[in-house]
Design an enzyme around this catalytic site. Sequence first.
Site, PDB file in Angstrom:
ATOM      1  N   SER A  10       9.411  96.461  80.242  1.00 53.70           N
ATOM      2  CA  SER A  10       8.000  96.121  80.017  1.00 53.70           C
ATOM      3  C   SER A  10       7.367  97.105  79.043  1.00 53.70           C
ATOM      4  O   SER A  10       7.799  98.269  78.952  1.00 53.70           O
ATOM      5  CB  SER A  10       7.259  96.181  81.354  1.00 53.70           C
ATOM      6  OG  SER A  10       5.860  96.198  81.160  1.00 53.70           O
ATOM      7  N   TYR A  28       5.163 101.860  88.119  1.00 56.03           N
ATOM      8  CA  TYR A  28       5.740 100.728  87.382  1.00 56.03           C
ATOM      9  C   TYR A  28       6.231 101.199  86.013  1.00 56.03           C
ATOM     10  O   TYR A  28       7.334 100.864  85.581  1.00 56.03           O
ATOM     11  CB  TYR A  28       4.684  99.627  87.259  1.00 56.03           C
ATOM     12  CG  TYR A  28       5.179  98.331  86.659  1.00 56.03           C
ATOM     13  CD1 TYR A  28       5.936  97.435  87.422  1.00 56.03           C
ATOM     14  CD2 TYR A  28       4.887  97.989  85.344  1.00 56.03           C
ATOM     15  CE1 TYR A  28       6.380  96.232  86.865  1.00 56.03           C
ATOM     16  CE2 TYR A  28       5.325  96.794  84.787  1.00 56.03           C
ATOM     17  CZ  TYR A  28       6.070  95.917  85.555  1.00 56.03           C
ATOM     18  OH  TYR A  28       6.512  94.741  85.007  1.00 56.03           O
TER      19      TYR A  28
HETATM   20  N1  NAP Z   1       4.840  88.731  84.023  1.00 59.98           N
HETATM   21  C1  NAP Z   1       4.638  89.749  83.224  1.00 59.98           C
HETATM   22  O1  NAP Z   1       3.566  89.909  82.634  1.00 59.98           O
HETATM   23  C2  NAP Z   1       5.734  90.751  82.984  1.00 59.98           C
HETATM   24  C3  NAP Z   1       5.640  91.608  81.877  1.00 59.98           C
HETATM   25  C4  NAP Z   1       6.634  92.512  81.629  1.00 59.98           C
HETATM   26  C5  NAP Z   1       7.713  92.593  82.483  1.00 59.98           C
HETATM   27  N2  NAP Z   1       7.772  91.767  83.573  1.00 59.98           N
HETATM   28  C6  NAP Z   1       8.949  91.892  84.429  1.00 59.98           C
HETATM   29  O2  NAP Z   1       9.594  90.646  84.432  1.00 59.98           O
HETATM   30  C7  NAP Z   1      10.319  90.477  85.649  1.00 59.98           C
HETATM   31  C8  NAP Z   1       9.999  89.117  86.255  1.00 59.98           C
HETATM   32  O3  NAP Z   1       8.613  89.068  86.506  1.00 59.98           O
HETATM   33  P1  NAP Z   1       7.827  87.704  86.717  1.00 59.98           P
HETATM   34  O4  NAP Z   1       6.560  87.839  86.006  1.00 59.98           O
HETATM   35  O5  NAP Z   1       8.720  86.556  86.456  1.00 59.98           O
HETATM   36  O6  NAP Z   1       7.489  87.814  88.271  1.00 59.98           O
HETATM   37  P2  NAP Z   1       7.578  86.771  89.487  1.00 59.98           P
HETATM   38  O7  NAP Z   1       7.243  85.420  89.034  1.00 59.98           O
HETATM   39  O8  NAP Z   1       6.789  87.413  90.567  1.00 59.98           O
HETATM   40  O9  NAP Z   1       9.126  86.810  89.874  1.00 59.98           O
HETATM   41  C9  NAP Z   1       9.687  87.959  90.409  1.00 59.98           C
HETATM   42  C10 NAP Z   1      11.083  87.631  90.821  1.00 59.98           C
HETATM   43  O10 NAP Z   1      11.702  88.844  91.302  1.00 59.98           O
HETATM   44  C11 NAP Z   1      12.348  88.546  92.528  1.00 59.98           C
HETATM   45  N3  NAP Z   1      12.387  89.741  93.378  1.00 59.98           N
HETATM   46  C12 NAP Z   1      11.421  90.656  93.585  1.00 59.98           C
HETATM   47  N4  NAP Z   1      11.846  91.578  94.473  1.00 59.98           N
HETATM   48  C13 NAP Z   1      13.107  91.221  94.823  1.00 59.98           C
HETATM   49  C14 NAP Z   1      14.077  91.761  95.693  1.00 59.98           C
HETATM   50  N5  NAP Z   1      13.842  92.875  96.419  1.00 59.98           N
HETATM   51  N6  NAP Z   1      15.260  91.121  95.820  1.00 59.98           N
HETATM   52  C15 NAP Z   1      15.524  90.005  95.113  1.00 59.98           C
HETATM   53  N7  NAP Z   1      14.649  89.439  94.268  1.00 59.98           N
HETATM   54  C16 NAP Z   1      13.454  90.043  94.131  1.00 59.98           C
HETATM   55  C17 NAP Z   1      11.514  87.456  93.155  1.00 59.98           C
HETATM   56  O11 NAP Z   1      12.326  86.792  94.110  1.00 59.98           O
HETATM   57  P3  NAP Z   1      11.702  85.990  95.381  1.00 59.98           P
HETATM   58  O12 NAP Z   1      10.468  85.299  94.873  1.00 59.98           O
HETATM   59  O13 NAP Z   1      12.798  85.042  95.740  1.00 59.98           O
HETATM   60  O14 NAP Z   1      11.406  86.998  96.415  1.00 59.98           O
HETATM   61  C18 NAP Z   1      11.158  86.611  91.945  1.00 59.98           C
HETATM   62  O15 NAP Z   1      12.200  85.699  91.660  1.00 59.98           O
HETATM   63  C19 NAP Z   1       9.942  91.668  86.518  1.00 59.98           C
HETATM   64  O16 NAP Z   1      10.954  92.648  86.405  1.00 59.98           O
HETATM   65  C20 NAP Z   1       8.663  92.184  85.882  1.00 59.98           C
HETATM   66  O17 NAP Z   1       8.463  93.550  86.116  1.00 59.98           O
HETATM   67  C21 NAP Z   1       6.819  90.850  83.835  1.00 59.98           C
END
Ligand code: NAP
Length: 254
Positions: free
Chosen positions: A145, A158
């Site tokens: 990120s 984070y």
């Molecule tokens: N959205 C943004 O703005 C953004 C920006 C930069 C980076 N990111 C990064 O992108 C990645 C995905 O984010 P997202 O926005 O797609 O979030 P999201 O929609 O909340 O999805 C998060 C995913 O991570 C899984 N997860 C979390 N904790 C877990 C654990 N302990 N064991 C197994 N699975 C786990 C969740 O699984 P379950 O739902 O099945 O529990 C879900 O599939 C993350 O690493 C986040 O830090 C996001």
Amino acid sequence: MQVFNEQYLAGKRVLVTGASSGIGRQTAIALAACGARVCASGRDATRLQATLDALAGTGHGLLPLDLNGDDTITEAIQADAKAHGAFHGAFHSAGVSMVRPIKMCKRKQFDDVFASSVQSALAIARAMSLRGVMEDGGSLVFMSSVAGLRGQTGMSLYSAAKAAMDGMTRSLAVEFAPRGIRVNAVCAGAIETPMHSSLLTTLNDDSIEAYRSKHLLGFGQPDDVANAVTFLMGQGGRWMTGTSLVLDGGYTVR
Ligand SMILES: NC(=O)c1ccc[n+]([C@@H]2O[C@H](COP(=O)([O-])OP(=O)(O)OC[C@H]3O[C@@H](n4cnc5c(N)ncnc54)[C@H](OP(=O)(O)O)[C@@H]3O)[C@@H](O)[C@H]2O)c1
């Protein structure tokens, strides 16, 4: 929006963590649309099944896992490769957000953030280093990120986790290079997912607008990350390793 040929990843088997939601789900869909066989990993069984149902092609599978940083993650991935075939690559998207002032950051919050991202990335890399788990010439991509590159109030934990992902990516790239395996990270700005929506609920309208306007091209979509990961997973990215690819709609430009 499909921008890659449907044969781009034909015959490749790819592990996707966080496949039950947001970026991980969209990337699983994009990889499958390019001919990959996807091993979709997550915790929520219903949403994971919904991802599986949305994948084009055949030969996909599920690997329900709690990425709590435990050593058993390595064993589970190794067992899956033994049962269903070696992986060409992995995209580790799973992670949790954490916005709280440093006075409220204790060991538990540190463990929550680092286990699902950093420790699990290490467990995945460890699994991929074992005999028969990953093909030579493959590709590992970790979700990072812009929070690892820019400071912001409430983001210490984070940011620390994402900066750790970038550092780990560089050393793993060196360690895996003799096998022709590339290791890269994607440093995304704000992407409209469930994680992003829950972050916005903590902000008022003015703060949301200020946050959006820092992204010169507005907020991103899961597809934007999925396309970058698809590129890195295949031959298009064959000379890229150890890179943290900034994908942020201009967030870090000024
Ligand atoms: N959205 C943004 O703005 C953004 C920006 C930069 C980076 N990111 C990064 O992108 C990645 C995905 O984010 P997202 O926005 O797609 O979030 P999201 O929609 O909340 O999805 C998060 C995913 O991570 C899984 N997860 C979390 N904790 C877990 C654990 N302990 N064991 C197994 N699975 C786990 C969740 O699984 P379950 O739902 O099945 O529990 C879900 O599939 C993350 O690493 C986040 O830090 C996001």
